[in-house]
Design a protein around this motif. Structure first.
Motif, PDB file in Angstrom:
ATOM      1  N   HIS A  64       0.797  -1.222   0.000  1.00 41.64           N
ATOM      2  CA  HIS A  64       0.000   0.000   0.000  1.00 41.64           C
ATOM      3  C   HIS A  64       0.837   1.284   0.000  1.00 41.64           C
ATOM      4  O   HIS A  64       0.562   2.209  -0.759  1.00 41.64           O
ATOM      5  CB  HIS A  64      -0.952   0.000   1.190  1.00 41.64           C
ATOM      6  CG  HIS A  64      -1.766   1.256   1.278  1.00 41.64           C
ATOM      7  ND1 HIS A  64      -2.800   1.523   0.408  1.00 41.64           N
ATOM      8  CD2 HIS A  64      -1.659   2.329   2.089  1.00 41.64           C
ATOM      9  CE1 HIS A  64      -3.315   2.709   0.689  1.00 41.64           C
ATOM     10  NE2 HIS A  64      -2.636   3.215   1.706  1.00 41.64           N
ATOM     11  N   SER A  65       1.830   1.341   0.866  1.00 39.31           N
ATOM     12  CA  SER A  65       2.521   2.605   1.121  1.00 39.31           C
ATOM     13  C   SER A  65       3.333   3.121  -0.070  1.00 39.31           C
ATOM     14  O   SER A  65       4.272   2.479  -0.527  1.00 39.31           O
ATOM     15  CB  SER A  65       3.461   2.432   2.318  1.00 39.31           C
ATOM     16  OG  SER A  65       4.334   3.529   2.382  1.00 39.31           O
ATOM     17  N   LYS A  66       2.965   4.322  -0.555  1.00 34.61           N
ATOM     18  CA  LYS A  66       3.736   4.948  -1.624  1.00 34.61           C
ATOM     19  C   LYS A  66       5.040   5.506  -1.066  1.00 34.61           C
ATOM     20  O   LYS A  66       6.065   5.528  -1.726  1.00 34.61           O
ATOM     21  CB  LYS A  66       2.925   6.069  -2.265  1.00 34.61           C
ATOM     22  CG  LYS A  66       1.754   5.555  -3.079  1.00 34.61           C
ATOM     23  CD  LYS A  66       1.104   6.688  -3.862  1.00 34.61           C
ATOM     24  CE  LYS A  66      -0.145   6.207  -4.586  1.00 34.61           C
ATOM     25  NZ  LYS A  66      -1.269   5.935  -3.660  1.00 34.61           N
ATOM     26  N   LEU A  67       4.966   5.961   0.188  1.00 38.93           N
ATOM     27  CA  LEU A  67       6.164   6.508   0.847  1.00 38.93           C
ATOM     28  C   LEU A  67       7.256   5.450   0.979  1.00 38.93           C
ATOM     29  O   LEU A  67       8.427   5.721   0.756  1.00 38.93           O
ATOM     30  CB  LEU A  67       5.814   7.003   2.256  1.00 38.93           C
ATOM     31  CG  LEU A  67       5.188   8.372   2.387  1.00 38.93           C
ATOM     32  CD1 LEU A  67       4.849   8.643   3.844  1.00 38.93           C
ATOM     33  CD2 LEU A  67       6.119   9.432   1.841  1.00 38.93           C
ATOM     34  N   ALA A  68       6.847   4.243   1.378  1.00 43.09           N
ATOM     35  CA  ALA A  68       7.823   3.163   1.562  1.00 43.09           C
ATOM     36  C   ALA A  68       8.533   2.876   0.246  1.00 43.09           C
ATOM     37  O   ALA A  68       9.735   2.643   0.206  1.00 43.09           O
ATOM     38  CB  ALA A  68       7.141   1.905   2.090  1.00 43.09           C
ATOM     39  N   ARG A  69       7.771   2.939  -0.863  1.00 41.74           N
ATOM     40  CA  ARG A  69       8.351   2.689  -2.175  1.00 41.74           C
ATOM     41  C   ARG A  69       9.260   3.846  -2.577  1.00 41.74           C
ATOM     42  O   ARG A  69      10.375   3.655  -3.023  1.00 41.74           O
ATOM     43  CB  ARG A  69       7.231   2.527  -3.206  1.00 41.74           C
ATOM     44  CG  ARG A  69       7.425   1.307  -4.091  1.00 41.74           C
ATOM     45  CD  ARG A  69       6.132   0.970  -4.812  1.00 41.74           C
ATOM     46  NE  ARG A  69       5.026   0.750  -3.884  1.00 41.74           N
ATOM     47  CZ  ARG A  69       3.748   0.999  -4.184  1.00 41.74           C
ATOM     48  NH1 ARG A  69       3.409   1.501  -5.354  1.00 41.74           N
ATOM     49  NH2 ARG A  69       2.801   0.744  -3.298  1.00 41.74           N
ATOM     50  N   ARG A  70       8.756   5.087  -2.383  1.00 41.00           N
ATOM     51  CA  ARG A  70       9.508   6.257  -2.822  1.00 41.00           C
ATOM     52  C   ARG A  70      10.813   6.411  -2.036  1.00 41.00           C
ATOM     53  O   ARG A  70      11.865   6.661  -2.592  1.00 41.00           O
ATOM     54  CB  ARG A  70       8.640   7.509  -2.623  1.00 41.00           C
ATOM     55  CG  ARG A  70       9.193   8.756  -3.286  1.00 41.00           C
ATOM     56  CD  ARG A  70       8.465  10.010  -2.832  1.00 41.00           C
ATOM     57  NE  ARG A  70       8.814  10.366  -1.465  1.00 41.00           N
ATOM     58  CZ  ARG A  70       8.098  11.217  -0.733  1.00 41.00           C
ATOM     59  NH1 ARG A  70       6.994  11.751  -1.199  1.00 41.00           N
ATOM     60  NH2 ARG A  70       8.482  11.519   0.499  1.00 41.00           N
TER      61      ARG A  70
ATOM     62  N   VAL B  57       9.069   2.230   8.890  1.00 42.53           N
ATOM     63  CA  VAL B  57       7.647   2.595   8.866  1.00 42.53           C
ATOM     64  C   VAL B  57       7.072   2.501  10.289  1.00 42.53           C
ATOM     65  O   VAL B  57       6.348   3.393  10.747  1.00 42.53           O
ATOM     66  CB  VAL B  57       6.847   1.686   7.897  1.00 42.53           C
ATOM     67  CG1 VAL B  57       5.350   1.951   8.006  1.00 42.53           C
ATOM     68  CG2 VAL B  57       7.322   1.908   6.457  1.00 42.53           C
ATOM     69  N   ALA B  58       7.432   1.442  11.011  1.00 40.98           N
ATOM     70  CA  ALA B  58       6.968   1.274  12.398  1.00 40.98           C
ATOM     71  C   ALA B  58       7.406   2.455  13.251  1.00 40.98           C
ATOM     72  O   ALA B  58       6.620   2.992  14.048  1.00 40.98           O
ATOM     73  CB  ALA B  58       7.531  -0.034  12.977  1.00 40.98           C
ATOM     74  N   ALA B  59       8.633   2.909  13.049  1.00 44.03           N
ATOM     75  CA  ALA B  59       9.154   4.041  13.836  1.00 44.03           C
ATOM     76  C   ALA B  59       8.396   5.327  13.519  1.00 44.03           C
ATOM     77  O   ALA B  59       8.104   6.130  14.416  1.00 44.03           O
ATOM     78  CB  ALA B  59      10.646   4.213  13.556  1.00 44.03           C
ATOM     79  N   GLN B  60       8.027   5.524  12.248  1.00 44.34           N
ATOM     80  CA  GLN B  60       7.265   6.730  11.871  1.00 44.34           C
ATOM     81  C   GLN B  60       5.878   6.729  12.517  1.00 44.34           C
ATOM     82  O   GLN B  60       5.412   7.752  13.007  1.00 44.34           O
ATOM     83  CB  GLN B  60       7.123   6.811  10.350  1.00 44.34           C
ATOM     84  CG  GLN B  60       8.434   7.100   9.637  1.00 44.34           C
ATOM     85  CD  GLN B  60       8.254   7.279   8.133  1.00 44.34           C
ATOM     86  OE1 GLN B  60       7.204   6.985   7.577  1.00 44.34           O
ATOM     87  NE2 GLN B  60       9.306   7.764   7.489  1.00 44.34           N
ATOM     88  N   LEU B  61       5.236   5.581  12.510  1.00 45.72           N
ATOM     89  CA  LEU B  61       3.887   5.491  13.102  1.00 45.72           C
ATOM     90  C   LEU B  61       3.959   5.742  14.611  1.00 45.72           C
ATOM     91  O   LEU B  61       3.130   6.448  15.182  1.00 45.72           O
ATOM     92  CB  LEU B  61       3.268   4.126  12.811  1.00 45.72           C
ATOM     93  CG  LEU B  61       2.923   3.856  11.337  1.00 45.72           C
ATOM     94  CD1 LEU B  61       2.515   2.405  11.137  1.00 45.72           C
ATOM     95  CD2 LEU B  61       1.798   4.797  10.862  1.00 45.72           C
ATOM     96  N   ARG B  62       4.978   5.159  15.234  1.00 40.83           N
ATOM     97  CA  ARG B  62       5.148   5.343  16.674  1.00 40.83           C
ATOM     98  C   ARG B  62       5.436   6.816  16.996  1.00 40.83           C
ATOM     99  O   ARG B  62       4.880   7.367  17.949  1.00 40.83           O
ATOM    100  CB  ARG B  62       6.301   4.471  17.150  1.00 40.83           C
ATOM    101  CG  ARG B  62       6.539   4.579  18.633  1.00 40.83           C
ATOM    102  CD  ARG B  62       7.730   3.735  19.034  1.00 40.83           C
ATOM    103  NE  ARG B  62       8.019   3.889  20.448  1.00 40.83           N
ATOM    104  CZ  ARG B  62       9.080   3.365  21.043  1.00 40.83           C
ATOM    105  NH1 ARG B  62       9.937   2.660  20.339  1.00 40.83           N
ATOM    106  NH2 ARG B  62       9.282   3.538  22.334  1.00 40.83           N
TER     107      ARG B  62
END
Ligand SMILES: [Zn+2]
Length: 444
Positions: free
Chosen positions: A411-417, A425-430
């Motif tokens: 799903h995540s476009k950010l993860a791809r970009r 990603v886990a750290a960003q959500l936290r």
């Protein structure tokens, strides 16, 4: 403006829209009577602690007290890990398993398993997984084994170790590799018993065509497993070791007498493999069950270049594999069977190892928790409920694992970009949960 990092609201919106997270959370229940903190909040607290990859329950304690998380999970107040334990010990496993099944069904409908199909087929693997081991804490459903240790003076001593083990079934061909279900070993029973229970239960949970090919370990190379797999309508690739002696020896004898059916060289991960393959249909499975099966053998020489004292030297090692399969040769040529046989080893890199190593699976108290809600038994006495803590936590972990890997990988476009890892990603959500002022309301 372009988004710079993931936020909990966008992650949650994706979870609610695609997977009904809140509706599932509302179905959760436990053995407490009129609890102040609802089972739904307990579930969401633990779910988020796995999503954020928090290192411990104590860390969850502190996040609940000092971040936006408390409101996000719908809790009236912050709570400590003793509340978590007390709830989880008597947690109802059915809604958790129903949620895991629903998540996997939706992933399949959303084409998460389309990538990596093998000749158009979906592949799952069966494997044993171990959780918790202890020399001191034990519970009534612990398994036991004797372990040789060295004492301080270096003398060998025997000690009893207590542990828990389960058999898990996991999708393995696609980048997203969720577990479909797990089954715990009971004290005194072998892994094959638990595997048969799991295989029997899978079609009830998912229907028989959720996947097509099942990869299994040498441990399960037994007639009842093969029969059950056939009855359900799956195909199987079973790895063989020398413990399945009859078949192993007759295959080795047969193949030793003739040259390989296929040979090729393969470059993978900066390594060179020289591969020789043999393939034969019609070998008897066992003496007791001589039904003919197809056997594939792979002999591989792995060549590696290494620097030794400043000089480049080459170094090679020999490896041998043997597989039994129900797959037909026409549609699944020999190299495909080898590829399938090897793909189950990826399990170790992508599945349970990742969960236990990086997701802080050290909640030893869960199996040996004496402070549990009580219920009335058949003879009218009050007694503690049987401890579901470990099973509940593992199911919540598997749900979080399925959803976060689908989020990051699909799903995540950010993860791809930004080429973000799952941990980033886990750290960003936290970080979002800790930074946000607690005035924002969580969505209903
Ligand atoms: Zn135990």
């Amino acid at each position: 403006m372009k988004e710079r990092a993931h936020s909990l609201p966008s992650f949650s919106a994706w979870l609610n829209k695609g997977f009904d997270l809140r509706a599932h959370a509302d179905q959760m229940s436990d053995a407490r009577t009129e609890p102040e903190i609802s089972p739904s909040s307990i579930f969401l607290a633990l779910f988020h602690s796995f999503v954020f990859r928090l290192p411990s329950f104590q860390q969850l304690d502190s996040e609940l007290a000092h971040s936006h998380l408390q409101r996000w999970i719908g809790a009236e107040r912050a709570f400590r890990d003793d509340t978590l334990r007390y709830s989880l010990c008597g947690f109802d496993l059915d809604p958790l398993e129903a949620m895991l099944v629903d998540v996997n069904r939706r992933l399949k409908r959303g084409k998460a398993f389309d990538q990596g199909r093998v000749q158009g087929h979906l592949v799952a693997a069966l494997d044993g997984i171990e959780v918790l081991s202890s020399f001191s804490r034990r519970c009534e459903s612990c398994l036991e084994r004797s372990v040789t240790l060295k004492d301080q003076a270096g003398r060998k001593i025997e000690q009893t170790q207590y542990y828990h083990r389960a058999v898990g079934c996991q999708m393995v061909h696609s980048p997203v590799k969720p577990f479909l279900a797990i089954e715990w070993l009971q004290p005194g029973e072998g892994e094959d018993k638990a595997a048969l229970r799991l295989l029997t239960r899978l079609p009830d949970l998912y229907g028989s065509r959720f996947f097509d090919i099942l990869l299994v370990d040498a441990l399960y190379a037994q007639t009842p497993v093969l029969e059950l797999v056939r009855k359900i309508g799956w195909d199987a690739v079973i790895s063989l070791k020398q413990n399945s002696r009859d078949l192993y020896q007759s295959a080795v004898r047969l193949f030793a007498a003739r040259s390989p059916d296929t040979n090729f060289t393969e470059q993978r991960d900066h390594k060179t493999y020289r591969v020789q393959l043999w393939d034969s249909e019609g070998l008897p499975f066992t003496i007791d069950n001589p039904e003919p099966v197809r056997v594939v053998r792979s002999e591989e020489v792995l060549d590696r270049k290494r620097y030794r004292q400043g000089e480049l030297t080459s170094h090679s090692t020999d490896h041998e594999w043997l597989w039994v399969t129900t797959l037909p040769r026409q549609a699944f040529p020999t190299p495909v069977i080898r590829q399938l046989g090897h793909s189950r080893w990826k399990n170790e890199n992508n599945g349970w190892m990742d969960l236990t190593k990086y997701w802080a699976f050290k909640h030893g108290f869960l199996h040996a928790c004496r402070h549990r809600p009580k219920q009335t038994n058949a003879s009218g006495e009050r007694e503690p409920v049987s401890n579901q803590g470990l099973a509940a936590v593992v199911l919540i972990l598997l749900i979080a694992f399925a959803l976060t890997s689908a989020f990051v990988l699909r799903h995540s476009k950010l993860a791809r970009r930004d080429h973000l890892t799952a941990i980033a990603v886990a750290a960003q959500l936290r970080a979002w949960a800790s930074k946000t002022p607690p005035s924002i309301r969580a969505p209903d």
